[in-house]
Design an enzyme around this catalytic site. Structure first.
Site, mmCIF file in Angstrom:
data_model
loop_
_atom_site.group_PDB
_atom_site.id
_atom_site.type_symbol
_atom_site.label_atom_id
_atom_site.label_comp_id
_atom_site.label_asym_id
_atom_site.label_seq_id
_atom_site.Cartn_x
_atom_site.Cartn_y
_atom_site.Cartn_z
ATOM 1 N N GLU A 197 -44.605 26.480 -74.504
ATOM 2 C CA GLU A 197 -43.751 25.461 -75.116
ATOM 3 C C GLU A 197 -44.564 24.469 -75.949
ATOM 4 O OE1 GLU A 197 -41.305 23.942 -71.861
ATOM 5 O OE2 GLU A 197 -39.871 25.516 -72.237
ATOM 6 N N GLU B 40 -38.175 32.726 -70.808
ATOM 7 C CA GLU B 40 -37.657 31.822 -69.769
ATOM 8 C C GLU B 40 -36.170 31.651 -70.003
ATOM 9 O OE1 GLU B 40 -39.486 28.002 -69.037
ATOM 10 O OE2 GLU B 40 -41.483 28.812 -69.427
HETATM 11 C C1 BG6 Z 1 -39.670 24.909 -69.169
HETATM 12 C C2 BG6 Z 1 -41.072 25.026 -68.647
HETATM 13 O O1 BG6 Z 1 -39.572 23.705 -69.885
HETATM 14 O O2 BG6 Z 1 -38.610 24.776 -68.288
HETATM 15 C C3 BG6 Z 1 -41.173 25.339 -67.161
HETATM 16 O O3 BG6 Z 1 -41.824 25.972 -69.367
HETATM 17 C C4 BG6 Z 1 -40.065 24.624 -66.421
HETATM 18 O O4 BG6 Z 1 -42.460 24.998 -66.717
HETATM 19 C C5 BG6 Z 1 -38.742 25.158 -66.928
HETATM 20 O O5 BG6 Z 1 -40.158 24.772 -65.037
HETATM 21 C C6 BG6 Z 1 -37.531 24.626 -66.188
HETATM 22 O O6 BG6 Z 1 -37.550 23.246 -66.178
HETATM 23 P P1 BG6 Z 1 -37.485 22.402 -64.839
HETATM 24 O O7 BG6 Z 1 -37.683 21.005 -65.273
HETATM 25 O O8 BG6 Z 1 -36.128 22.645 -64.259
HETATM 26 O O9 BG6 Z 1 -38.557 22.920 -63.965
#
Ligand code: BG6
Length: 490
Positions: free
Chosen positions: A175, A388
């Site tokens: 990111e 993701e």
């Molecule tokens: C992304 C990141 O922004 O979102 C992860 O790459 C992160 O590291 C994921 O865990 C989900 O966000 P969160 O804040 O729910 O953990």
């Protein structure tokens, strides 16, 4: 359903949110180790010195460091043919600037990669997922110092040479666009670039992350250094093994204008350029986009840091693969009273047509098809991968130990359908790794209670739990999805 037969199906975790073992086998502190937990209403806090009486979620995380064999075996049971993980930079170079790498750290990832190979799982390795060694922050000022480019490239060379026959797919920085989103800027700059103002580093009181100070000029310079580091790494990787596929990774916060009002449409375009387009354009096309220079001029950014020599490096180090995270979409409005949404480092204006998760993240499967189409249009010659996507939710364990997470299945089903539609549209999508196939620590809030997994981990925000693993209903569902190559989504 239209998934190609060699489609990559799996899940993604980062070192700092799952490994634990934060000082084990020679590792030293890295950025996430300095952060306490929070929740939806209470931001995470930074303390300059580790407080032995406080609870730091990343210190033990879900103890993947000692459970990786069991966890990878469970991923294999679901049928994963890809597993996205990150190498914790601080396990390999504990201070970031050590002369020699730490053999114990290298051996740990050998063992993890061998466990993947045992089940025929292809690893997809992120070199830096917010895991900058703390010493690089305090001694060098993170990526604001060009010396950090050399430190990163040395680290990349070490792991490329060590794992060149075990890993084909690599991502440089997770990111990378988070610091320039202009929202929670100080938090993004610390996570992504390891930059923190001196006064904050030496804070005498716990510092809530949204209060971290933030200087745009310094941030853009540091980000530029990171683009250079990424490009040098891509070039180096291809020299070490020409078969490497090296990608970038963008937090894609897709945006819609709130109203058809041309003012909103233009504001949306401009925000989308700097939030979502800027970093990807540089990493895929190898040059700064023209809109960035207008942004720099209007925001008083002196961009003389973009030297002629760096321009050549950026051109020579373009990525082979564009990857991104996709969780939610948001609106853009010129109305100052428009209602805002929640998010971690990524949020915006509420969309009246969308539902949201328990943490207020707007759920928009159709937006994934839209995003994939737009990206393909922007980068027509680059394969895409969603690395993701997932739902953070509260889970309940029944008396008999079962976990009925139908809401998670209901989240994934239309997202997978949307990817299938995008493939039908002609998008070269090569794979999908869901976020947190096993519960882990939330990056945004530092919570365990925000669970993403198909696999439940008995670990809680008060530090209790025995780290045991159990399968949720979604485990069996995702297994079926993979077995049928995306055809059986019932
Ligand atoms: C992304 C990141 O922004 O979102 C992860 O790459 C992160 O590291 C994921 O865990 C989900 O966000 P969160 O804040 O729910 O953990």
């Amino acid at each position: 359903m239209s998934f190609p037969k060699d489609f990559l199906w799996g899940g993604a975790v980062p070192a700092n949110q799952c490994e634990g073992g934060y000082l084990e086998d020679g590792k030293k502190l890295s950025v996430p180790d300095m952060l306490l937990g929070g929740d939806l209403h209470t931001p995470r806090t930074f303390l300059p010195v580790i407080d032995d009486t406080a609870f730091y979620p990343s210190h033990e995380a879900i103890d993947f460091y000692h459970h990786y064999k069991e966890d990878i075996a469970l991923f294999a049971k679901m049928g994963f043919n890809v597993f996205r993980l990150s190498i914790n930079w601080g396990r390999i170079f504990p201070n970031g600037d050590d002369e020699q790498p730490n053999e114990a750290g290298l051996a740990f990832y050998d063992a993890v990669l061998d466990a993947c190979a045992k089940y025929g799982i292809t690893p997809l390795v992120t070199l830096c997922h917010y895991e900058i060694p703390w010493n690089i922050v305090t001694k060098y000022g993170g990526f604001s110092n060009r010396k950090t480019i050399d430190l990163f490239v040395k680290y990349a060379r070490t792991v490329f040479e060590r794992y060149k026959d075990k890993v084909k797919y690599w991502l440089t920085f997770n990111e990378i666009n988070i610091p320039c989103r202009g929202l929670h800027g100080g938090q993004g700059a610390l996570y992504g670039l390891g930059i923190m103002e001196e006064e904050d580093i030496h804070s005498t009181h716990p510092l809530p992350l949204p209060e971290l100070q933030y200087d745009q000029q310094r941030m853009f310079e540091a980000l530029h250094n990171q683009f250079v580091a990424s490009a040098l790494t891509v070039k180096l990787g291809h020299e070490i093994n020409p078969d490497f596929m090296i990608g970038n990774m963008i937090a894609h916060g897709t945006l819609y204008p709130l109203a058809p009002n041309p003012e909103d449409v233009m504001a949306c375009l401009k925000k989308d350029e700097m939030d979502n387009g800027f970093c990807g354009d540089i990493q895929v096309r190898g040059e700064y986009p023209s809109y960035a220079f207008r942004y720099f001029k209007e925001h008083g950014i002196d961009f003389s840091f973009i030297t002629e020599e760096d321009k050549v490096i950026l051109k020579e180090g373009t990525v082979d693969l564009y990857t991104f995270s996709y969780y939610q979409t948001n609106c853009v409005s010129t109305n100052p009273h428009a209602q805002k949404t929640a998010g971690n480092m990524n949020y915006g204006i509420k969309n009246p047509y969308l539902e949201a998760s328990d943490w207020g993240w707007q759920i928009d499967p159709q937006g994934l098809r839209y995003t994939l189409n737009k990206l393909h249009d922007r980068y027509p010659h680059t394969p895409l991968m969603v690395v993701e996507n997932g739902l953070g939710a509260f889970d309940t364990v029944e008396e008999d130990g079962s976990i009925h997470d139908q809401y998670r299945i209901d989240y994934f089903r239309p997202h997978i359908q949307a990817m299938s539609e995008a493939i039908e549209d002609g998008v070269p999508l090569i794979g999908y790794t869901t976020w947190g196939p096993i519960d882990l620590v939330s990056a945004g809030t530092g919570q365990y209670a925000k669970r993403y997994g198909f696999i439940y981990v008995d670990r809680h925000d008060d530090g209790t739990g025995d780290f045991s693993r159990s399968k949720k209903d979604s485990f069996y569902w995702y297994k079926k999805v993979i077995e049928s190559n995306g055809e059986d989504l019932d």
